[in-house]
Each structure stands twice: as C-alpha cells, then as structure tokens.
Scaffold this active site. Structure first.
Site, PDB file in Angstrom:
ATOM      1  N   GLU A 330      55.340  19.808  25.666  1.00 15.97           N
ATOM      2  CA  GLU A 330      54.737  20.622  26.131  1.00 15.97           C
ATOM      3  C   GLU A 330      54.794  21.374  27.129  1.00 15.97           C
ATOM      4  O   GLU A 330      54.131  21.602  28.206  1.00 15.97           O
ATOM      5  CB  GLU A 330      52.710  20.216  25.893  1.00 15.97           C
ATOM      6  CG  GLU A 330      52.658  19.432  24.363  1.00 15.97           C
ATOM      7  CD  GLU A 330      51.794  19.814  24.138  1.00 15.97           C
ATOM      8  OE1 GLU A 330      50.564  19.252  25.133  1.00 15.97           O
ATOM      9  OE2 GLU A 330      51.369  19.491  22.446  1.00 15.97           O
ATOM     10  N   ASP A 375      57.278  20.626  21.832  1.00  8.96           N
ATOM     11  CA  ASP A 375      56.837  21.901  21.659  1.00  8.96           C
ATOM     12  C   ASP A 375      55.577  22.477  20.854  1.00  8.96           C
ATOM     13  O   ASP A 375      56.282  22.181  20.032  1.00  8.96           O
ATOM     14  CB  ASP A 375      57.125  23.016  22.494  1.00  8.96           C
ATOM     15  CG  ASP A 375      56.506  23.714  23.637  1.00  8.96           C
ATOM     16  OD1 ASP A 375      55.174  23.711  23.416  1.00  8.96           O
ATOM     17  OD2 ASP A 375      56.405  23.599  25.043  1.00  8.96           O
ATOM     18  N   GLU A 437      56.035  16.519  14.784  1.00 13.34           N
ATOM     19  CA  GLU A 437      54.391  16.715  14.475  1.00 13.34           C
ATOM     20  C   GLU A 437      53.742  17.359  13.699  1.00 13.34           C
ATOM     21  O   GLU A 437      52.410  17.742  13.559  1.00 13.34           O
ATOM     22  CB  GLU A 437      53.641  16.478  16.028  1.00 13.34           C
ATOM     23  CG  GLU A 437      54.409  15.572  17.073  1.00 13.34           C
ATOM     24  CD  GLU A 437      53.713  15.644  18.595  1.00 13.34           C
ATOM     25  OE1 GLU A 437      52.144  15.990  18.596  1.00 13.34           O
ATOM     26  OE2 GLU A 437      53.539  15.608  19.342  1.00 13.34           O
TER      27      GLU A 437
END
Ligand code: XIL
Length: 527
Positions: A330, A375, A437
């Site tokens: 991120e 990210d 994710e």
C-alpha cells in the site's frame, strides 16, 4: 429483545482444570468447533480498548501463553476494564463458548474479576448484559474466566468486557477465545484447487485459529497456498526491537509445510501494523531524515528481514515454504506528486525507501523468492497509472521488483472489465502478478449497513465471482496465484473493519463453513 444466559457448565474457582475448546494455549480445539476470536496479544492490542478511563497496552511482564499479554491500568471505577467489539463475529441466536485468562498486577490483593457480554440494541433501548463468568483472581497465577453465552439477535453492538466488582487493581488479560460448534465440512463438492488446477494455485489468508478443528479441514481440502493474515506483519514478528515472536507464524508455516502448500509472505514494509519503535530513536524522539537516522531505520529493516530469513532457515532448512513476499504494501497515493503515500518510511527515508526495501529483500531472501509490491484498488485508473509508473521506474533502475499484487477488495457492482485492463497493462510491463486479497463485499458502499444478508445479493455475488474467475483464468499465464482474504464469512476482516458489519458476507464459505453461491460462482467461471 430476549437475551438468554445459558447455564455455565464451568465450575467456579481458580483451580478449574477442564479442557475447553481453545487454540491460544496447548489444549486442542474440539474437532467440531470453530474459533471466531483468538486474542493472544503477542503483537498489538488486536482491537481491544480501555473501558471507561482504563487504558490498555501490550505488556511483556507476564503471559498465560506466549510471552505477552494485555495490561489494563488507570481504572478509576471498578467497571473500568478492557473491552473488544465482537458484533460481527458472533452468530445471532447461537451458543458461543467464551474464555479469557486473567491475572492481577504484581502486589495487588486478590479480588473478583468478571467476564461479561454486552448488547447495545440498535433501537436505543437499554443495554443488556450476559454474565459469562466471575472468579476470585490473584497476582500469583492465571485464572480462566469462561462460560457459554447465546449471541444476541437483532441490530446493535455486542462487546466483551473484563471488569471487576469492587477493585481498581491493574490486571492482565490473555488468550481470549470465542468458539462455537461448526457444521461438518462438505465432502461432496469439488476442491477449489482442483477446479483451478490448470490455472494457478489457490490461496487463503488464515490465522492459527483457522488451522484447528473443522476450519482446518476446509483449508486442507480446498487450498494450495496460505497467506498468514496477520502473523508475519512487523508488529506480530518483532513487537519490540530484537524480540522476535514466531508462534503464530509457525502455526501457519508448519501447516503449509505438512500439507505441501506454499506460503505467501505478508508483509515487510507497510504504514500499518508496524510498531512505533521502528521509527523512534534511542532518545525516545522520532527518527528524522538525517543520514544517521536513515541508517538506523535501514539497519532495523535489514535486521527485521534477516530475523525472519534466519528463522525460516533454522526451522525448514532449504525447504522453507515461503515462495513470495509482499515486500512493500500500500505505498501508492495518487494525490501526491510522486505518487507515494506519505508514511513513516517515507518521512525518514524519502521516496527511495521502496527501492531500498526491495534491494534488501533480494539480498536477504535470495533469488528464489518472488518479490512483489502489493496494493488496493489497482484497477481504479489513477491508482493503476501511478503504480504502473512506479513499477516501470523501479525496474528501469534495476530494482528487483518481480511482480505486482492486486489486493482486489471488491464490492458488488465492481467493473470486471477494468480489472481485465489492469492485468493487461501490467502484463505489458513484463512483471508477474498475483491476486492477493480477494473478497467481494455485499455492501454497495463503504457506509451501507446491511440488517441481513439478502439472498439476491448472494446471487449477484455469485455472478461477479464467476465473471472475475473467467477473466483471471484468461490471464493465468501472468498470474502466480489467486488468494482469498479469509476462509469463511465470520472470519472476514470486513466484519469489523471501519465498522461492525454482522451481515457482511464477502467470502466463498458461510458462517457454518458451507459453500455459498459465491463458491459456485468460481466453479462456474472455471467452466
Ligand atoms: C487486515 C486483517 O485482515 C485484519 O485481521 C487486521 O486487523 C488488519 O489487517 N489490506 C492488507 C491486509 O494488506 O493486511 C489487511 O488485513 C486488509 C487490507
């Protein structure tokens, strides 16, 4: 609102020796149980807060299991204590077994502590309390507070409390678990890893509590890669400088090794879940961007990576299971001129910290491990552009960035065409890609509060998972893996993150570990 308090089958007194379902210490969880909360306090306070004026922090003074526990101080009233929100973790109307181990602070005289479940109804009615257990607790040893409660139905907030009846003593809390009965895992449905065998390994983010009892069966059946959901984050691995704790990580690594699965490492450099000591000088002041302070931080990062690499080597030799790392997580912020999020790493090391982290990681973990930059919202045009530029620049400078991780935290209505384009654009850079994710929230906006889990949204979710799976399979040549962020809905971070959402259901398996329409969506997409 009727709150049932089931009779506790737990004998009172500090010497209670039965074997409840638990994971946090060495007693096994019964095969038919699942664990929805497992607070070990080995890393951070994991969502626990002070109740009333009390403050809580993790302390290494003593522990029931592991080496750290939650210290509760500054209690101005007996009811001031420790609390955690559990709204999204409990299944309304269902029995749950709750345990918390407690001990008084050094020198405090014995007193009674109690464990309570509070329900604040959404309609503003008075809160209702279920007494879980109380016992006389001393400073000499750990006492188990435990019992069975029926989770409240209806809207509102549910919290666990540890408090006292009469005393203001400091106390420690450790190894809080909430478990309930699990349905048997379905054995007549296809295994995901077989369904996608020709495409890519299928992974799932897990914690130690998912690797015992029935959840463990589900993991072993369907997945071929594990991501430790929290256990390899900096605060979990090295909560204090030089103190490495691998208990939780080892549970995941050992399970993977025993089942021939790989482990996707998450994460080394991030603005969250990183303890303050990383960025604090010996004088207690924040590090600056001076050359001395920069070398302090770089040395800490290197020591952190080497601590992990050494541990893996000691435990597994040449067969260590970690095949990839989210080296930097991120980092992107399209609102900044240089596209980089302003965080503590940036503040001390400047924009070069990303390159520094990748070079160190290559040096420490070697050439055989894939190094990725991970990210969220990488499909949104501005974030995609910034990440593409960053990766292109880094690679042009010879920085060892092997690939890009797309978190893919989606919600209903997500534009799969945009994800398709994103995968194409990164493929054109010649980098590897991973879906790291994946989940699909049923809430249509970040503020929508569902009062139920609408069946039509579950069907819409199935269609989205199907469409997405088709697109991902078309990019199989570029994708190293597809990982889901959680095993079953109760365990999704979206049940608690930003707000409590008891009816959010973003994953493939429901609260009872059964395949949802979403699961069949993935199967549909696999053709
Ligand atoms: C989340 C975990 O799922 C939670 O249990 C934890 O409390 C906070 O972090 N992006 C990431 C993950 O890279 O590390 C986050 O995981 C979810 C968002």
């Amino acid at each position: 609102m009727v709150l049932a308090l089931l009779a506790c089958d737990v004998p009172a007194g500090p010497d209670r020796g039965r074997a409840p379902a638990r994971v946090a210490d060495d007693q096994p969880v019964a095969d038919d149980q699942l664990t929805v909360l497992d607070s070990t306090f080995e890393g951070d306070v994991s969502g626990w807060e002070g109740l009333g004026d009390a403050t809580v922090r993790v302390s290494g003074d003593d522990a029931h299991g592991g080496s750290r526990s939650l210290l509760v101080t500054d209690r101005a009233e007996p009811w001031h204590g420790a609390t955690a929100g559990v709204t999204g973790l409990l299944t309304p109307g269902t029995d749950h077994t709750v345990h918390a181990w407690v001990r008084l602070g050094d020198g405090e005289p014995g007193t009674e502590l109690q464990l309570t479940l509070e329900h604040r109804p959404g309609d503003g009615a008075d809160p209702a309390y279920q007494h879980v257990d109380s016992a006389t607790v001393t400073a000499d040893g750990w006492t188990d507070l435990g019992g069975t409660v029926t989770a409240p139905t209806g809207t509102g907030e549910v919290r666990l409390y540890v408090e006292s009846a009469t005393s203001l003593a400091d106390f420690l809390v450790d190894d809080v678990t909430v478990t309930r009965r699990a349905e048997p895992v379905e054995t007549d449905i296809p295994a995901l890893r077989d369904v996608l065998a020709d495409d890519f390994p299928v992974g799932v983010a897990v914690g130690p509590q998912d690797l015992v009892g029935r959840p463990a069966e589900l993991v072993a059946r369907h997945f071929s890669s594990l991501t430790p959901e929290n256990a390899l984050k900096p605060v979990s691995v090295q909560p204090a400088e030089g103190t490495f704790t691998f208990d939780a990580a080892d549970t995941v690594l050992d399970f993977a090794a025993a089942h021939g699965m790989g482990v996707y490492g998450h994460t080394l450099v991030w603005h969250r879940s990183t303890p303050d000591w990383f960025f604090t000088g010996a004088d207690g002041e924040p590090l600056t961007d001076s050359p001395q302070d920069r070398s302090v931080l770089l040395a800490r990062l290197e020591a952190h990576m080497r601590g992990i690499a050494d541990h893996l080597r000691e435990r597994y030799g040449d067969d260590q299971p970690v095949w990839a790392w989210d080296v930097v997580n991120e980092a992107v912020d399209p609102r900044q001129d240089d596209g980089l999020r302003r965080n503590e790493w940036y503040r001390v090391l400047g924009p070069g910290y990303v390159a520094d982290a990748f070079r160190l990681a290559r040096d420490v973990f070697g050439d055989d491990v894939l190094l990725l930059i991970n990210d969220y919202d990488t499909d949104s045009p501005d974030r995609r552009r910034v990440l593409l530029d960053l990766v292109e620049r880094l690679r042009a400078d010879g920085v060892p960035v092997d690939g890009v991780g797309h978190q893919l935290h989606l919600r209903l209505g997500a534009d799969v065409g945009r994800i398709d384009d994103t995968l194409d654009e990164f493929a054109a850079l010649g980098v590897r890609q991973a879906v790291t994710e994946l989940d699909v929230a049923l809430s249509r906006t970040s503020t929508e509060e569902l009062g139920s889990t609408p069946p039509e949204r579950l069907d819409e979710q199935r269609a989205l998972y199907a469409e997405l799976t088709t697109v991902l399979r078309a990019h199989a040549a570029d994708l190293t893996s597809l990982s889901f962020w959680g095993l079953y809905d109760t365990r999704s971070w979206l049940r608690t993150w930003r707000m409590e959402r008891p009816y959010e259901a973003p994953l493939l398996f429901d609260d009872d570990l059964q395949a949802k329409p979403a699961f069949w969506g993935v199967v549909d997409g696999a053709g």
